[in-house]
Design an enzyme around this catalytic site. Structure first.
Site, short mmCIF file in Angstrom:
data_model
loop_
_atom_site.label_atom_id
_atom_site.label_comp_id
_atom_site.label_asym_id
_atom_site.label_seq_id
_atom_site.Cartn_x
_atom_site.Cartn_y
_atom_site.Cartn_z
N SER A 18 0.83 -1.21 0.00
CA SER A 18 0.00 0.00 0.00
C SER A 18 0.87 1.26 0.00
O SER A 18 0.36 2.35 -0.24
CB SER A 18 -0.90 0.00 1.23
OG SER A 18 -0.12 -0.17 2.39
N CYS A 21 2.08 -6.33 1.50
CA CYS A 21 1.11 -5.75 2.42
C CYS A 21 0.32 -6.86 3.14
O CYS A 21 -0.34 -7.67 2.49
CB CYS A 21 0.16 -4.87 1.61
SG CYS A 21 -1.10 -4.08 2.61
N GLU A 52 6.17 5.61 10.35
CA GLU A 52 6.44 6.51 9.21
C GLU A 52 7.08 7.81 9.68
O GLU A 52 7.85 8.43 8.97
CB GLU A 52 5.15 6.79 8.44
CG GLU A 52 4.67 5.54 7.73
CD GLU A 52 3.68 5.80 6.61
OE1 GLU A 52 3.21 6.93 6.48
OE2 GLU A 52 3.40 4.85 5.86
N CYS A 89 2.17 -6.59 10.14
CA CYS A 89 2.00 -5.36 9.36
C CYS A 89 3.41 -4.95 8.92
O CYS A 89 4.36 -5.05 9.69
CB CYS A 89 1.36 -4.29 10.24
SG CYS A 89 1.33 -2.67 9.45
N1 DGL Z 1 0.97 -2.26 4.46
C1 DGL Z 1 -0.07 -2.35 5.45
C2 DGL Z 1 -0.03 -3.73 6.10
O1 DGL Z 1 0.98 -4.41 6.11
C3 DGL Z 1 0.08 -1.26 6.50
C4 DGL Z 1 -0.23 0.14 5.98
C5 DGL Z 1 -1.66 0.28 5.47
O2 DGL Z 1 -2.59 0.29 6.29
O3 DGL Z 1 -1.82 0.35 4.28
O4 DGL Z 1 -1.02 -4.20 6.59
#
Ligand code: DGL
Length: 267
Positions: free
Chosen positions: A11, A73, A152, A184
């Site tokens: 994402s 993701c 971040e 995550c």
């Molecule tokens: N990349 C997302 C995940 O690993 C985290 C950031 C988002 O919420 O897009 O779940």
């Protein structure tokens, strides 16, 4: 032998933690990375929207002639993996199953905690994947949405991050988990803080490493490794150019890469 690159999408910037593991474990492979920085976060969106976005992300990667796709993701892996596997004629790997398998392997007391986005927790994908391997493992999940902006912001060692982690992780600690999956992409950036909060006796599992090992095994088994004398060239694409990408990139990959902006809505 297959000299085409491996496609990775996320994402946004978080998937660079996965790209970093893939580059480390498969050092001769080329990577095409797409970060959907214009539409991040996926973590609080519906399954339908996450799947729609993920399909566009895969179509973009296929336009770069990739030989396999890694969904870096967790939210997209948890909500859309099956749809992507059914829809596209390319091997697609998610991060949930490798992370789940590793959690089952390392837990001693059969109590595993999952920390992830709201969308990943809602899907129950980690619990399902863990219980397929071992139905006796008890799984406790906790959505920790504030970890993403904290990571971040680069606040890995700030007091606010420790306090947030203490509040989120309290429940899991009280349940007596001996293993916590960082479900995550961003959470490995906070690893030190998370470890100090859960204590050294609790194992933190990073699905990124396990995913890189799973794809390595697949490429070896299917004779699909890149065989070339030249050094691999990686390319990075985003849907919106932000400073954040370079910041996290230098942290996760220990190198600066330039990015190219693409219009993901057209895929
Ligand atoms: N990349 C997302 C995940 O690993 C985290 C950031 C988002 O919420 O897009 O779940």
């Amino acid at each position: 032998m297959d000299n085409r690159p491996i496609g990775i999408f996320d994402s946004g910037v978080g998937g660079l933690t996965v790209a970093s593991q893939v580059i480390k474990q498969l050092e001769n492979e080329e990577i095409v990375y797409f970060g959907d920085t214009a539409r991040v976060p996926y973590g609080n969106k519906s399954k339908e929207i996450i799947t729609k976005f993920s399909c566009q992300d895969v179509r973009f990667l296929l336009s770069k002639n990739v030989k396999a796709v890694i969904i870096a993701c967790n939210t997209a892996s948890a909500n859309s993996l099956d749809d992507l596997i059914n829809k596209f004629d390319v091997p697609v790997f998610g991060v949930v199953v490798p992370g789940a398998k590793e959690a089952v392997r390392v837990t001693q007391n059969q109590k595993v905690g999952i920390i992830a986005t709201i969308g990943t927790v809602r899907s129950d994908a980690y619990k399902k994947a863990i219980n397929i391997v071992n139905a006796n493992v008890q799984v406790y999940s906790k959505a920790c949405p504030l970890f993403v902006p904290l990571a971040e912001e680069g606040w890995a060692n700030e007091e606010i991050t420790r306090l947030t982690a203490e509040k989120y992780l309290k429940e899991l600690i009280e349940k007596g988990v001996d293993t916590v999956v960082m479900g995550c992409t961003h959470y490995p950036l906070l690893r030190q803080c998370l470890q100090s909060v859960v204590g050294n006796e609790v194992r933190l599992v990073d699905p990124a490493y396990e995913t890189a090992m799973a794809i390595k095994e697949y490429l070896v088994k299917n004779n699909m490794l890149r065989v070339a004398e030249t050094k691999p060239q990686h390319s990075f694409f985003v849907s919106d150019t932000t400073d954040m990408f370079e910041k996290i990139c230098s942290k996760a990959l220990e190198k600066r890469y330039s990015t190219e902006e693409i219009d993901i809505e057209s895929y």
